[in-house]
Design a protein around this motif. Structure first.
Motif, PDB file in Angstrom:
ATOM      1  N   UNK A   1       0.853  -1.185   0.000  1.00 42.12           N
ATOM      2  CA  UNK A   1       0.000   0.000   0.000  1.00 42.12           C
ATOM      3  C   UNK A   1       0.885   1.230   0.000  1.00 42.12           C
ATOM      4  N   UNK A   2       0.642   2.180  -0.889  1.00 43.28           N
ATOM      5  CA  UNK A   2       1.453   3.378  -1.003  1.00 43.28           C
ATOM      6  C   UNK A   2       0.526   4.567  -1.204  1.00 43.28           C
ATOM      7  N   UNK A   3       0.296   5.350  -0.145  1.00 47.61           N
ATOM      8  CA  UNK A   3      -0.659   6.445  -0.192  1.00 47.61           C
ATOM      9  C   UNK A   3      -0.018   7.772  -0.546  1.00 47.61           C
ATOM     10  N   UNK A   4       1.326   7.826  -0.626  1.00 51.17           N
ATOM     11  CA  UNK A   4       2.041   9.051  -0.937  1.00 51.17           C
ATOM     12  C   UNK A   4       2.824   8.830  -2.219  1.00 51.17           C
ATOM     13  N   UNK A   5       2.827   9.798  -3.150  1.00 47.02           N
ATOM     14  CA  UNK A   5       3.544   9.617  -4.407  1.00 47.02           C
ATOM     15  C   UNK A   5       5.013   9.289  -4.167  1.00 47.02           C
ATOM     16  N   UNK A   6       5.533   8.416  -4.991  1.00 45.10           N
ATOM     17  CA  UNK A   6       6.926   8.006  -4.844  1.00 45.10           C
ATOM     18  C   UNK A   6       7.854   9.156  -5.208  1.00 45.10           C
ATOM     19  N   UNK A   7       8.932   9.351  -4.434  1.00 46.36           N
ATOM     20  CA  UNK A   7       9.912  10.386  -4.790  1.00 46.36           C
ATOM     21  C   UNK A   7      10.875   9.917  -5.876  1.00 46.36           C
ATOM     22  N   UNK A   8      10.723   8.670  -6.323  1.00 46.44           N
ATOM     23  CA  UNK A   8      11.626   8.112  -7.319  1.00 46.44           C
ATOM     24  C   UNK A   8      10.958   8.093  -8.689  1.00 46.44           C
ATOM     25  N   UNK A   9      11.767   8.428  -9.676  1.00 43.68           N
ATOM     26  CA  UNK A   9      11.278   8.362 -11.047  1.00 43.68           C
ATOM     27  C   UNK A   9      12.343   7.673 -11.882  1.00 43.68           C
ATOM     28  N   UNK A  10      11.946   6.654 -12.609  1.00 42.50           N
ATOM     29  CA  UNK A  10      12.890   5.872 -13.404  1.00 42.50           C
ATOM     30  C   UNK A  10      12.780   6.254 -14.873  1.00 42.50           C
ATOM     31  N   UNK A  11      13.926   6.535 -15.474  1.00 47.14           N
ATOM     32  CA  UNK A  11      13.984   6.809 -16.907  1.00 47.14           C
ATOM     33  C   UNK A  11      14.751   5.671 -17.566  1.00 47.14           C
ATOM     34  N   UNK A  12      14.062   4.915 -18.392  1.00 51.47           N
ATOM     35  CA  UNK A  12      14.692   3.794 -19.085  1.00 51.47           C
ATOM     36  C   UNK A  12      14.762   4.007 -20.594  1.00 51.47           C
ATOM     37  N   UNK A  13      14.093   5.029 -21.062  1.00 51.68           N
ATOM     38  CA  UNK A  13      14.099   5.310 -22.491  1.00 51.68           C
ATOM     39  C   UNK A  13      13.066   6.369 -22.816  1.00 51.68           C
ATOM     40  N   UNK A  14      12.875   6.614 -24.093  1.00 52.50           N
ATOM     41  CA  UNK A  14      11.907   7.622 -24.524  1.00 52.50           C
ATOM     42  C   UNK A  14      10.484   7.117 -24.314  1.00 52.50           C
ATOM     43  N   UNK A  15       9.545   8.057 -24.276  1.00 48.22           N
ATOM     44  CA  UNK A  15       8.152   7.687 -24.043  1.00 48.22           C
ATOM     45  C   UNK A  15       7.596   6.804 -25.148  1.00 48.22           C
ATOM     46  N   UNK A  16       8.048   7.057 -26.374  1.00 53.31           N
ATOM     47  CA  UNK A  16       7.514   6.264 -27.486  1.00 53.31           C
ATOM     48  C   UNK A  16       8.161   4.886 -27.591  1.00 53.31           C
ATOM     49  N   UNK A  17       9.158   4.626 -26.740  1.00 51.05           N
ATOM     50  CA  UNK A  17       9.783   3.317 -26.724  1.00 51.05           C
ATOM     51  C   UNK A  17      10.813   3.086 -27.808  1.00 51.05           C
ATOM     52  N   UNK A  18      11.080   4.080 -28.631  1.00 50.80           N
ATOM     53  CA  UNK A  18      12.027   3.890 -29.732  1.00 50.80           C
ATOM     54  C   UNK A  18      13.479   3.941 -29.259  1.00 50.80           C
ATOM     55  N   UNK A  19      13.724   4.716 -28.229  1.00 51.44           N
ATOM     56  CA  UNK A  19      15.094   4.862 -27.730  1.00 51.44           C
ATOM     57  C   UNK A  19      15.186   4.271 -26.330  1.00 51.44           C
ATOM     58  N   UNK A  20      16.096   3.349 -26.157  1.00 46.46           N
ATOM     59  CA  UNK A  20      16.300   2.717 -24.859  1.00 46.46           C
ATOM     60  C   UNK A  20      17.678   3.073 -24.320  1.00 46.46           C
ATOM     61  N   UNK A  21      17.731   3.337 -23.021  1.00 48.32           N
ATOM     62  CA  UNK A  21      19.012   3.590 -22.366  1.00 48.32           C
ATOM     63  C   UNK A  21      19.598   2.253 -21.924  1.00 48.32           C
ATOM     64  N   UNK A  22      20.778   1.954 -22.420  1.00 42.03           N
ATOM     65  CA  UNK A  22      21.390   0.663 -22.120  1.00 42.03           C
ATOM     66  C   UNK A  22      22.185   0.721 -20.816  1.00 42.03           C
ATOM     67  N   UNK A  23      23.331   1.357 -20.866  1.00 39.47           N
ATOM     68  CA  UNK A  23      24.190   1.481 -19.678  1.00 39.47           C
ATOM     69  C   UNK A  23      24.754   2.894 -19.675  1.00 39.47           C
TER      70      UNK A  23
END
Length: 544
Positions: A1-23
């Protein structure tokens, strides 16, 4: 259960999925809303508002991009495994030739690569990712001085491979090597102090130094395998924050400041929020919203009140404004208990956990712990068994207590957890286990065995005693029989032989009177005396 927004945000690539971050190796701000991400397969431009990501054209061919440095708004220097390049964003041009045309002093080093810089006045200090030491570049004077160990111009630099360079609050530049760190005085243009990892139990816990943070009193160094090592700038004393203190992993990559007495560290397994005053840690993992649990040694950046940690598969952003500490304690509970009896695994659910009785033959048990968290922080449990352990042991990332090689008896298990303020809470939950014995392990059976054994011993002792007594009686009876026989023989000898000798002595005495003054009187006297001697000796034999 998580009632407060997470302070973490993960970026793994572009929103459209065309570009992915590898390392991603390192992060460098471009402007207020954009940053460059240096990766193993090229250079990426990340828009923090739109979350759009694009790869810079032509950078994939350069191999690993270690670092980028901003010279002007439209001029960047790219450090790649293919060497140094200039990059002009407006024209989208990558070129070694343009770099050397503008800064010909780079010609001896254009094929080298570097992982970080630090600026002081007109000079820019470059840390070599190879073995080239420290480059001191003055772009206004178009000069580069190389401080390389083993040369006459080393300036006291002890190692050629520099992982990172950081200024402390006094303005000294610290060079982080494999086996040491060096304090560089930019005014003197020389190293003035070296702290070495010498494996003797004093000083650093480990070598390979990736980052440093100055809290004003202590310099905190991130080590590979030794956790965070703190050096008191005045006294030279050391402090250590490791996995034993709750740090999520001892391989520490980046150290970034938080609020008050807090800094955040990226590691080889998660991120830790560390209170360096109390030396307590809160740990976060991919389940809490991180992009991954593995980070990189140069991928830490403080930017616009946010923390950026890069590594395998992308970037994690920590929004400090959105980071909350819960004002209430975790509702913690025991989720279930599994135990093994023979070859069968059994599960107990929804029971009153204060006292649990397990059947005879239980050899192992697993206690699953859980908590309802009102933030993104995952509770961390530890436990100890009264009478068996003096210190609390961590329950692990899966929050389970595994008990093996169990025998019958009582086990009082004390459980504590680390709340969101970094404080240990004890007594919120606990469990008493009682493993029942087999019938032959019970106290009454043991008492019965003891009684039977004691009775058997007494019986055997009695038999031995009676046997010995009978033998003694037989010997005594035999001795008495012999004594009686001797007495009978003595009595008969006294009656028969004694009477005969007395008669002979009497006759001899009468004969003495008749043969007095005759030739045979002497012989008769001798007979009389001999009979007397024989009679006396016979009495001694009979009555002795």
């Amino acid at each position: 259960m998580n009632l407060i927004p997470s302070p973490f945000y993960a970026i793994k690539g572009s929103k459209d999925g065309r570009t992915r971050l590898n390392h991603i190796y390192s992060l460098v701000p471009v402007n207020e809303t954009q940053l460059f991400a240096c990766g193993t397969d090229g250079l990426y431009l990340c828009d923090l508002v739109s979350r759009d990501i694009k790869k810079i054209k032509g950078t994939a061919a350069l191999g690993i991009i270690d670092y980028v440095f901003k010279m002007q708004e439209d001029l960047w220097l790219i450090c790649s495994r293919d060497g140094m390049y200039s990059y002009q964003p407006s024209k989208d041009i990558l070129s070694k030739e343009i770099l050397l045309k503008m800064y010909p002093e780079w010609k001896p080093y254009v094929n080298n690569y570097f992982n970080n810089t630090a600026r002081s006045g007109s000079k820019i200090y470059w840390a070599s990712e190879e073995q080239e030491g420290l480059l001191i570049w003055d772009p206004q004077q178009h000069t580069i001085l190389q401080a390389k160990p083993g040369t006459t111009s080393s300036k006291g630099v002890t190692e050629g491979h520099i992982h990172n360079i950081k200024f402390d609050k006094e303005g000294f530049l610290w060079l982080l090597f494999d086996n040491s760190v060096a304090k560089y005085d930019v005014a003197r243009d020389s190293v003035i102090k070296v702290l070495t990892y010498d494996h003797n139990g004093k000083g650093f816990n480990a070598g390979i130094f990736f980052d440093m943070y100055d809290d004003g009193s202590f310099l905190w160094f991130g080590t590979y395998g030794g956790g965070i090592n703190g050096y008191n700038k005045k006294t030279g004393e050391w402090k250590y924050i490791t996995e034993d203190d709750g740090l999520c992993n001892n391989a520490v990559y980046g150290i970034l400041p938080g609020r008050d007495s807090i800094f955040w560290v990226s590691t080889n397994n998660g991120i830790s929020r560390v209170n360096y005053k109390t030396e307590k840690c809160l740990n976060y993992f991919v389940e809490d919203g991180l992009h991954d649990n593995s980070f990189d040694e140069k991928g830490a950046l403080f930017f616009d009140n946010e923390l950026f940690f890069a590594g395998i598969n992308g970037i994690t952003i920590v929004d400090l404004e959105n980071y909350y500490s819960s004002p209430v304690a975790f509702p913690v509970y025991i989720k279930k208990l599994e135990y093994i009896r023979g070859d069968k695994r059994n599960t107990l659910n929804d029971l009153q956990w204060n006292k649990i009785k397990l059947p005879p033959g239980t050899s192992a048990a697993t206690i699953w712990l859980s908590a309802i968290s009102y933030t993104s922080n995952r509770p961390r449990f530890s436990y100890k068994i009264k009478g068996f352990q003096d210190e609390y042991l961590p329950a692990g990332s899966k929050n389970k207590i595994e008990l093996n090689a169990l025998t019958y008896g009582d086990y009082e298990i004390k459980i504590r957890y680390l709340n969101e303020k970094g404080e240990f809470v004890e007594g919120a939950v606990g469990i008493d286990l009682k493993i029942l014995p087999f019938w032959y392990q019970t106290w009454w059976f043991r008492m019965l065995v003891a009684i039977v054994a004691l009775s058997t011993i007494i019986f055997i002792v009695r038999i031995i005693y009676i046997s010995r007594l009978r033998k003694q009686r037989a010997v005594l009876e035999k001795q008495l029989a012999i004594q009686f026989e001797r007495q009978r023989i003595s009595a008969e000898m006294h009656d028969d032989i004694g009477a005969g000798l007395s008669g002979i002595r009497l006759l001899t005495e009468m004969t003495k009177g008749k043969v007095k003054d005759t030739p045979v009187s002497n012989e008769v006297e001798k007979i009389y005396e001999s009979v007397g001697d024989i009679s006396a000796k016979m009495k001694e034999v009979i009555w002795s």
